[in-house]
Design an enzyme around this catalytic site. Structure first.
Site, PDB file in Angstrom:
ATOM      1  N   GLU A   1       8.731 -38.109  34.439  1.00 58.50           N
ATOM      2  CA  GLU A   1       8.367 -36.732  34.816  1.00 58.50           C
ATOM      3  C   GLU A   1       7.215 -36.700  35.814  1.00 58.50           C
ATOM      4  O   GLU A   1       7.116 -35.788  36.632  1.00 58.50           O
ATOM      5  CB  GLU A   1       8.015 -35.901  33.588  1.00 58.50           C
ATOM      6  CG  GLU A   1       9.194 -35.527  32.697  1.00 58.50           C
ATOM      7  CD  GLU A   1       9.528 -36.581  31.665  1.00 58.50           C
ATOM      8  OE1 GLU A   1       8.928 -37.687  31.714  1.00 58.50           O
ATOM      9  OE2 GLU A   1      10.390 -36.320  30.803  1.00 58.50           O
TER      10      GLU A   1
ATOM     11  N   PHE B   1       9.069 -31.235  15.997  1.00 57.49           N
ATOM     12  CA  PHE B   1       9.404 -32.388  16.844  1.00 57.49           C
ATOM     13  C   PHE B   1       9.269 -32.007  18.329  1.00 57.49           C
ATOM     14  O   PHE B   1       9.808 -30.993  18.762  1.00 57.49           O
ATOM     15  CB  PHE B   1      10.825 -32.854  16.545  1.00 57.49           C
ATOM     16  CG  PHE B   1      11.262 -33.995  17.423  1.00 57.49           C
ATOM     17  CD1 PHE B   1      10.617 -35.225  17.358  1.00 57.49           C
ATOM     18  CD2 PHE B   1      12.298 -33.841  18.337  1.00 57.49           C
ATOM     19  CE1 PHE B   1      10.995 -36.281  18.191  1.00 57.49           C
ATOM     20  CE2 PHE B   1      12.686 -34.891  19.166  1.00 57.49           C
ATOM     21  CZ  PHE B   1      12.027 -36.112  19.090  1.00 57.49           C
ATOM     22  N   GLN B   2       8.528 -32.797  19.054  1.00 52.59           N
ATOM     23  CA  GLN B   2       8.286 -32.594  20.489  1.00 52.59           C
ATOM     24  C   GLN B   2       7.640 -31.244  20.803  1.00 52.59           C
ATOM     25  O   GLN B   2       7.908 -30.640  21.836  1.00 52.59           O
ATOM     26  CB  GLN B   2       9.568 -32.812  21.299  1.00 52.59           C
ATOM     27  CG  GLN B   2      10.028 -34.267  21.220  1.00 52.59           C
ATOM     28  CD  GLN B   2      11.063 -34.650  22.240  1.00 52.59           C
ATOM     29  OE1 GLN B   2      11.880 -33.825  22.629  1.00 52.59           O
ATOM     30  NE2 GLN B   2      11.042 -35.902  22.671  1.00 52.59           N
TER      31      GLN B   2
ATOM     32  N   LYS C   1      13.235 -22.892  23.509  1.00 56.55           N
ATOM     33  CA  LYS C   1      14.665 -23.193  23.668  1.00 56.55           C
ATOM     34  C   LYS C   1      15.560 -21.988  23.353  1.00 56.55           C
ATOM     35  O   LYS C   1      16.551 -21.737  24.048  1.00 56.55           O
ATOM     36  CB  LYS C   1      15.030 -24.379  22.765  1.00 56.55           C
ATOM     37  CG  LYS C   1      16.427 -24.894  22.945  1.00 56.55           C
ATOM     38  CD  LYS C   1      16.650 -26.183  22.178  1.00 56.55           C
ATOM     39  CE  LYS C   1      18.035 -26.730  22.411  1.00 56.55           C
ATOM     40  NZ  LYS C   1      18.253 -28.002  21.708  1.00 56.55           N
TER      41      LYS C   1
ATOM     42  N   MET D   1     -10.493 -50.879  45.829  1.00 55.90           N
ATOM     43  CA  MET D   1     -11.581 -49.916  46.013  1.00 55.90           C
ATOM     44  C   MET D   1     -12.642 -50.076  44.928  1.00 55.90           C
ATOM     45  O   MET D   1     -13.852 -50.028  45.195  1.00 55.90           O
ATOM     46  CB  MET D   1     -11.011 -48.489  46.006  1.00 55.90           C
ATOM     47  CG  MET D   1     -12.045 -47.426  46.270  1.00 55.90           C
ATOM     48  SD  MET D   1     -12.861 -47.692  47.850  1.00 55.90           S
ATOM     49  CE  MET D   1     -11.881 -46.645  48.909  1.00 55.90           C
TER      50      MET D   1
END
Ligand code: TPP
Length: 554
Positions: free
Chosen positions: A51, A113-114, A163, A465
């Site tokens: 993502e 969940f999630q 959802k 760097m």
């Protein structure tokens, strides 16, 4: 017409003229992807490896086109994976709409969940965000999100959709709304006169130009303004490309890794005209020593930027393009050759041989072969600053880099977005070995969509760097910066179905670039460079910008 929430989302995107979506599916967005299945001809969906790559893709798309980038992700880890990309876009003022799925409303607040509170998490790094509570609200929210993302100072907007709302139905009315004009204040004509007057009286003016010039599509007006007044221009990282680097008034990058003449011109100026720039700490160093004898004029669309980091004597708030249009009529044509001559004495001497395999020569070779139309996308580190210092950008929207957040791993995703948006352009991703390891998973996306994006990997076997700071400021105590030689990047490219090359001198690089450019295929070109090459000049953090350390040998 009755539509499901998922269908409504897609219809609203069509209203907004969206044809490209970057994203990654998951449980909470299955209904949205199911609706997309019926809309494959209306949208190109770019499925990334991660993502983060999708958000950077939407970002690269937005930065090169000026349009709003769109990204889909699922709830929970999908949503949290977007965070770095959102923060990157927020700090660089990139217009974007991120649509995340959420657990159904009935499961909200139960550690389902999630489930993560993504509106809470993203609150400080979005221009605005929404948790949709009713399907009827969806079209209004999406339209408002697009308007917010692109008006005034642009930025990312997140919409979190439970959802059940994707599945529920409601009446949808198509609204092909004209984008509303940004509600910025009218520009005060008297103030324009006053500013022009100060500019006309100045003997040693400098324009300090930032990303705002590019975002407002004001490069043409900007060039007229600078050339008419014969005013030298220094650029922030985000402003590179707003004014052609090959113009004699262009002094290039200013600030921590600014070129000597750019930094000294600012320090010795009697007037700094900041245009679409925000006086970030990476530019000003020690604030009260930044242009200590100069008056400051600050032109910006975002009034919260005025006096935030540096006090301005005069400021104009509004669209940079409109302001420059008015200002150009009122600045006098000037001959500022004595001031320009003085500045030219500060140009640092070139101590580099032309044949050595240095970053500067690598940039020159690549630009000579790939051309000025190339869109260059970097990751973060020395390679980024070398690109900013040495690539001679001549066009706006041709340099993409994470300026504000400094996101290693930005480059490949953004390059993919830039390539998708500009299929006929040459996209060059310049990266370091540390950064490339963070985002090389997106090589799969390059292959999947058959993109001709070239990765130029400056491999110094170190987090260059950070190592350079350890060398200069930590007494050479190199703690955890040598990342070694454990990856064979040629084989890595090969594993993704991409041609990989390794070169260690300029002629070899030129040969490979010529070959690759002819084929218009993707490639990974690894340049083996010395880990002791530094980025110079460098101004230690918090020091005045004329307190610069120059290269000793290179
Ligand atoms: C995500 C992230 N983690 C850590 C850093 C801190 N950081 C800045 S530059 C740098 C080194 C970059 O190394 P590399 O990509 O190899 O580029 P080089 O400096 O060698 O050109 C690091 C670790 C960062 N900017 N971003």
């Amino acid at each position: 017409m009755e539509l499901s929430g998922a269908q409504m989302v897609l219809e609203c995107l069509k209203e907004q003229g969206v044809d490209t979506i970057f994203g990654y599916p998951g449980g909470a967005v299955i209904p949205l992807y199911d609706a997309l299945y019926d809309n494959f001809d209306a949208f190109t969906h770019i499925l990334t490896s991660h993502e983060q790559g999708a958000v950077h893709g939407a970002d690269g798309y937005a930065r090169t086109t000026g349009k709003v980038g769109v990204c889909f992700a699922t709830s929970g880890p999908g949503a949290t994976n977007t965070i770095t990309g959102i923060a990157t876009a927020y700090l660089d003022s990139v217009p974007m709409v991120i649509l995340t799925g959420q657990v159904p409303r009935s499961l909200l607040g139960k550690d389902s969940f999630q489930e993560v509170d993504i509106t809470g998490i993203s609150l400080p790094i979005t221009k605005h965000n929404y948790l949709v509570e009713n399907v009827e609200d969806l079209p209004g929210i999406i339209r408002e999100a697009f308007e917010t993302a692109q008006t005034g100072r642009p930025g990312p907007v997140l919409i979190d959709v439970p959802k059940n709302i994707f599945i529920e139905k409601a009446n949808y009315i198509n609204e092909n709304i004209e984008a509303e004009k940004s509600n910025v204040d009218e520009i005060d004509e008297k103030l324009i006169d006053e500013v022009a007057n100060v500019i006309n009286k100045s003997i040693r003016p400098v324009i300090y130009a930032g990303g705002g010039v590019i975002i407002s599509n004001a490069s043409e007006e900007f060039s007229k303004f600078a050339t008419k007044g014969e005013i030298p221009v220094v650029n922030t990282l985000m402003g590179l490309g707003c004014f052609p680097r090959n113009n004699e008034l262009s002094l290039g990058l200013v600030g921590m890794h600014g070129l000597k003449e750019a930094n000294l011109a600012v320090t010795n100026s009697d007037l700094v005209i900041a245009v679409g720039a925000r006086f970030s700490d990476r530019v000003v160093g020690k604030v009260n020593k930044f242009a200590p004898r100069a008056q400051i004029i600050h032109i910006d669309i975002d009034k919260t930027e005025i006096n935030k980091n540096k006090k301005a004597n005069l400021s104009i708030i509004g669209d940079v393009k409109e302001i420059l249009n008015k200002l150009v009529e009122r600045v006098d044509s000037k001959d500022r050759s004595p001031w320009l001559k003085e500045i030219s004495q500060w140009k640092s001497e070139d101590k580099l041989g032309e044949k050595e395999f240095t970053a500067k020569n690598i940039m020159k070779t690549a630009q000579d072969i790939l051309g000025d139309d190339t869109i260059v996308v970097t990751d973060v580190g020395q390679h980024q600053m070398w690109t900013a210092q040495y690539w001679k950008f001549t066009k706006p929207r041709s340099f993409l880099s994470s300026g504000g957040l400094g996101t290693m791993g930005y480059g490949l995703g953004a390059a993919i977005g830039a390539q998708v948006a500009n299929p006929n352009s040459r996209i060059l991703h310049i990266t370091g070995d540390g950064s490339f390891r963070m985002n090389c998973n997106e090589l799969a996306t390059v292959t999947k969509y058959n993109l001709p994006t070239i990765t130029l990997l400056l491999n110094n076997n170190t987090l260059g760097m950070v190592r350079q700071w350890q060398k200069l400021f930590q007494n050479e105590r190199y703690s955890q910066t040598d990342i070694g030689n454990e990856v064979n990047y040629v084989k890595l490219a090969d594993a993704y179905g991409i041609d990989g090359y390794r070169v260690d001198e300029l002629d070899g690089l030129a040969k490979v670039l010529n070959e690759v450019a002819k084929k218009r295929q993707s490639a990974v070109i690894e340049c083996k460079i010395d880990k002791n090459q530094g980025v110079y000049p460098i101004v230690p953090a918090g020091k005045p910008i004329d307190d610069l350390i120059e290269a000793k040998t290179v």
